[in-house]
Design a protein around this motif. Sequence first.
Motif, PDB file in Angstrom:
ATOM      1  N   CYS A  97      16.400  -8.939  43.185  1.00  0.00           N
ATOM      2  CA  CYS A  97      15.132  -9.433  42.616  1.00  0.00           C
ATOM      3  C   CYS A  97      14.973 -10.942  42.831  1.00  0.00           C
ATOM      4  N   GLU A  99      13.210 -12.881  41.087  1.00  0.00           N
ATOM      5  CA  GLU A  99      13.068 -13.544  39.778  1.00  0.00           C
ATOM      6  C   GLU A  99      14.411 -13.697  39.064  1.00  0.00           C
ATOM      7  N   CYS A 100      15.118 -12.578  38.890  1.00  0.00           N
ATOM      8  CA  CYS A 100      16.357 -12.618  38.098  1.00  0.00           C
ATOM      9  C   CYS A 100      17.613 -12.506  38.964  1.00  0.00           C
ATOM     10  N   CYS A 128      11.211  -4.681  39.471  1.00  0.00           N
ATOM     11  CA  CYS A 128      12.602  -4.931  39.099  1.00  0.00           C
ATOM     12  C   CYS A 128      12.902  -4.217  37.782  1.00  0.00           C
ATOM     13  N   CYS A 131      14.220  -7.190  34.914  1.00  0.00           N
ATOM     14  CA  CYS A 131      13.350  -8.177  34.256  1.00  0.00           C
ATOM     15  C   CYS A 131      11.891  -7.751  34.269  1.00  0.00           C
ATOM     16  N   SER A 133       9.679  -7.715  36.438  1.00  0.00           N
ATOM     17  CA  SER A 133       8.701  -8.403  37.285  1.00  0.00           C
ATOM     18  C   SER A 133       8.448  -7.554  38.518  1.00  0.00           C
TER      19      SER A 133
HETATM   20 ZN   LIG Z   1      14.389  -9.087  38.153  1.00  0.00          ZN
END
Ligand SMILES: [Zn+2]
Length: 184
Positions: A97, A99-100, A128, A131, A133
Motif C-alpha cells: 500500500c 499509504e501505510c 488496502c 488502512c 485507503s
Molecule cells: Zn494501506
Amino acid sequence: MPHNNYYQTIVDRDATPAEAERLGLRAVEFMADEQVIADEPSPCVPGGRMGHRPAEAWESAIVELDEYFLGLEFNGVEVVCGRQIFDAGQFASRPHCPECNKPRAADSAWQAALDGWREGDASASLDCPHCASRAPIVDWRHDTPIGFGCLGFTFWNWPSLNREFIERLAGVLGHRVVLVEGKL
Ligand SMILES: [Zn+2]
C-alpha cells in the motif's frame, strides 16, 4: 531441457503510445553511440525476436563482470513497445500500500486492477485491507518491482546494470524509469 533466462527491463513510466517507438529508436542510438550495444538488430533474444547484441563497451553498463556473458545465446537488448505491464516472470510480486506500506495479497482484486490498467484505465485502483485507503495501482509499490508503461528495454541475461547507466538512459528519454528484474 528448459533454460531459464534472467532479464532486466528498464521501463519508461511516462512515454505515451504515440512517442514510444521514436523514443525507443533514440535510446538505441544512444546505447549504440556509447558502444554498449550493436547498432544493427539480430536474433539474440528468446522467442526468435530481434535484439541488439552487446558491443565493445558493454561493461560500462554493468556492475560486475560475468565472464560467460558474451558466449550466451541470448544476450541482446530488446526494445518493447506498446501499453503493458512489465512483470517479474517467475518471481512473485507482492503489492504494498502506498499509504501505510503494508503488503496485501496478490489476489483477484489485484489482478482486476492490473487488467483494468492494461485495458486503458490509467486510474485503475486497489483497496488496502489495512488502512482502507484506495489508490491507483500504478502508485502501489511492488516487491519485486513491476512496471506500467508503453516502452521498455529488456536486457537478456545481462549482469546487474549500474545505477549511472540507468540514470543516463532515463536522461535520454527525459522520463522517470523503473527497473524490473525477472526470470522467464
Ligand atoms: Zn494501506
